[in-house]
Design a protein around this motif. Structure first.
Motif: not given
Length: 705
Positions: A303, A307, A310
């Motif tokens: 990360q 955001n 992921q």
């Protein structure tokens, strides 16, 4: 004044010991040079022309079989050889003239023309010096055709620093020439590599900065890496009472990868990253702890900013070896690397998470690039330790800079010892008027400073200081010491250099003093210039000095001083028959007329003579000097006329001062006694001019008798 050295050490013993020491130094130097790598001596001789000969191409690139015509920009000759496997022509590299790759580096007097060979792997195949106009070439001959010096270039990579006296050993007593050749080869080769081998300045900077970063990292302990945030660690409990430890670090540049996991493992990871995603920006993940076998890369998340975290996709995780090399050796079981996406910003902080199976929440850690890692990621300069010290030194006082980083570099200790010994002998002999010590100084001057070290002063030092500035002497400490010593002593006492520190002056004194007694020259050969001719001939050397200086001002590339300074021919052993002829004629003249060269020819002596006009500490005269000609006949340069001394022509040889101090000849008698005695002698001889004039004339005639 008593000679305090008399009876302690015989003068002959001193001379013998000093001569033996000089011979041992010469022998040691010869042995050292013989161990250096060898080239074909014939191949490295300077042809003194830039008109290409075909064999030169093979000399600078012996691996090639054929060469094309010169073409391209910059213009090069391409070297090829036949591939034995398939019979095709394989490109080996490029050969080029340094003059075709401007700007050229300036040597002692002018640019040095070279032919350079560069292989396709970025290493030099060889160099050939074609012509140069260096001042020493006239007296030393082709001194650049030095096997140990030129042997250093074949096989040297153009990414090296090419630092004189660091990774390149320069030519003896030719620092500026060595610097011009070394820097000229490096810069020209890099420009050709940039044009034909995709070698860019940025790449070279990156390599250099990477090396500097590696140097800095190697100074850090493991604890330093953790405290500075270059490496971050976090751990988490795993099943069966085991612990998983993860260490992360930025590994986006070769220097960092080689430092963390070793060159081989980094190269493998970088190849995988490039093949999969075409990028090299990687975050190293080193796996350790008792639960290391349970690690699964798909449980990692990344990360940055606002955001959402992921998951790391399998194709973005490459293996990075078994952590058995580099700084992680012994600190992890194995390692992998996350290949970052193109939109990743290395200057911003990010978080890395790992969620063990069965754990409700992931474990995570924050990471921000710092130190050399951040510098490399941003393409910012990373200075070496030496550059950092140099930057700090630049802010230091002048004396501190000279002490810590002298411009003359490292000078061998024996050179300084021998030079200081010589200067000590010179000053001891001069101040104590000690003949034995003076001859010891002359011996060291002739054999060490002249034949062995070639460290004598020349009028070329004046011409080059005029054209290039006095700063050229700062890179040669022994020569700088001699120059300062000469200037200071000349300004105080006169031409002390000419008396004891000039090798050719020493040679003239040896010719006069140690000529075998059975050399009885015919009277018609025993030349003695009349006073009038002598006084006029003295100014020949000043005309020669003006001619040399004027030529240097008009055309700095034109050198004529070698025709008037025969010591370069002798001590450099010049190959020129013309210069040897001049030397032999001058030596013959010195046999016939004492110190003939110093009296009438030497341009450096003329320059020092002009400077000596400022000297306050001149030779004293006494009343007896008006009647005595002992010193006049003993003066080796003809500078004395009774009580008058032409001080600019005096070389401070101590002869007249010693006679005065020791009360030799007429000096031991009172003036009144001398006049009375000569008047009596004049009356007995029937002198027609009574009085002091007759006494003076009779004194003159009796001294001549």
């Amino acid at each position: 004044m008593k000679n305090t050295c008399r009876g302690i050490i015989p003068a002959r013993s001193i001379l013998a010991l000093l001569a033996t020491l000089c011979l041992l130094l010469t022998h040691t130097s010869t042995l050292a040079q013989s161990t250096r790598p060898a080239l074909d001596r014939t191949a490295i001789r300077t042809p003194w022309t830039t008109e290409l000969q075909q064999q030169w191409l093979h000399q600078v690139m012996p691996q090639a079989e054929t060469f094309t015509e010169k073409s391209g920009q910059p213009p090069v000759f391409r070297g090829y050889r036949q591939d034995p496997a398939n019979g095709t022509q394989e490109l080996l590299g490029y050969v080029f003239f340094s003059a075709d790759i401007p700007p050229e580096e300036i040597g002692y007097s002018a640019p040095i023309a070279m032919l350079i060979g560069l292989l396709t792997d970025g290493t030099l195949s060889g160099i050939k010096v074609l012509t140069y106009y260096e001042s020493y070439a006239y007296s030393r001959g082709d001194f650049v055709a030095d096997v140990p010096f030129q042997s250093q270039f074949p096989g040297k990579a153009i990414v090296d620093e090419f630092r004189l006296n660091r990774d390149i050993d320069g030519l003896s007593n030719a620092t500026l020439t060595s610097f011009a050749i070394t820097r000229g080869v490096r810069e020209a080769a890099r420009k050709v590599a940039a044009a034909y081998l995709d070698f860019a300045a940025g790449n070279q900077q990156e390599v250099t900065w990477g090396e500097n970063a590696l140097e800095q990292l190697q100074q850090l302990s493991w604890q330093d890496l953790l405290e500075q945030g270059i490496v971050r660690q976090f751990s988490m409990p795993m099943p069966v009472d085991t612990v998983l430890e993860l260490s992360i670090a930025y590994m986006g540049r070769p220097a960092l990868g080689e430092y963390f996991i070793g060159a081989e493992d980094y190269a493998r990871a970088e190849r995988d990253a490039s093949r999969r995603l075409g990028g090299r920006e990687m975050i190293l993940v080193a796996v350790g702890g008792s639960a290391a076998p349970l690690f699964r890369q798909h449980l990692l998340s990344f990360q940055q900013g606002d955001n959402e975290p992921q998951r790391i996709q399998p194709r973005r995780f490459v293996t990075a070896g078994n952590a058995d090399a580099g700084v992680f050796a012994g600190r992890a079981s194995y390692a992998g690397a996350i290949v970052m996406a193109e939109d990743w910003d290395p200057t911003q902080a990010f978080q890395l998470f790992y969620q063990p199976p069965g754990s409700p929440e992931p474990y995570g850690i924050d990471y921000t690039l710092s130190g050399v890692s951040l510098n490399l990621a941003q393409g910012e300069p990373v200075l070496s330790r030496a550059e950092i010290e140099a930057a700090m030194l630049a802010e230091a006082p002048l004396l501190t800079r000279l002490r810590l980083d002298p411009p003359w570099g490292d000078t061998p200790g024996y050179q300084l010892f021998m030079l200081l010994l010589l200067l000590t002998l010179v000053m001891t002999a001069f101040l104590r008027k000690n003949s034995a010590v003076r001859w010891a100084a002359l011996t060291v001057t002739l054999f060490y400073l002249g034949f062995y070290q070639n460290g004598f002063l020349s009028v070329s030092h004046i011409t080059n200081a005029m054209t290039q500035g006095p700063g050229i002497f700062l890179n040669n400490l022994p020569m700088l010491i001699i120059i300062v010593f000469t200037l200071v002593t000349t300004l105080i006492w006169g031409r002390l250099f000419c008396s004891s520190l000039c090798p050719f002056g020493a040679l003239q004194d040896f010719l006069t003093r140690f000529r075998p007694r059975h050399w009885q020259l015919p009277k018609r050969w025993q030349m003695q210039a009349s006073t009038k001719i002598h006084q006029q001939a003295l100014y020949i050397k000043y005309g020669i000095l003006a001619l040399i200086l004027g030529t240097a001002l008009v055309n700095s590339n034109l050198s004529i001083f070698q025709y008037f300074e025969p010591f370069g021919t002798l001590f450099f052993f010049s190959p020129s028959p013309l210069l040897w002829s001049i030397l032999l004629l001058l030596l013959l003249a010195c046999v016939l007329i004492e110190r003939f060269y110093c009296r009438y020819v030497c341009p450096l002596g003329a320059a020092l003579a002009i400077l000596s006009l400022l000297s306050p500490a001149r030779i004293k005269r006494v009343p007896q000097c008006t009647l005595c000609t002992v010193c006049e006949h003993a003066c080796p340069t003809g500078a004395i006329r009774r009580e008058q001394i032409d001080f600019k022509e005096c070389v401070r040889c101590d002869i007249c001062e010693s006679k005065l101090i020791n009360k030799a000849g007429t000096c031991r008698h009172p003036v009144g006694d001398i006049i009375a005695r000569h008047r009596e002698l004049g009356s007995r001889l029937g002198a027609q001019e009574p009085g002091l004039q007759a006494a003076v004339k009779l004194a003159h005639s009796s001294n001549q008798g």
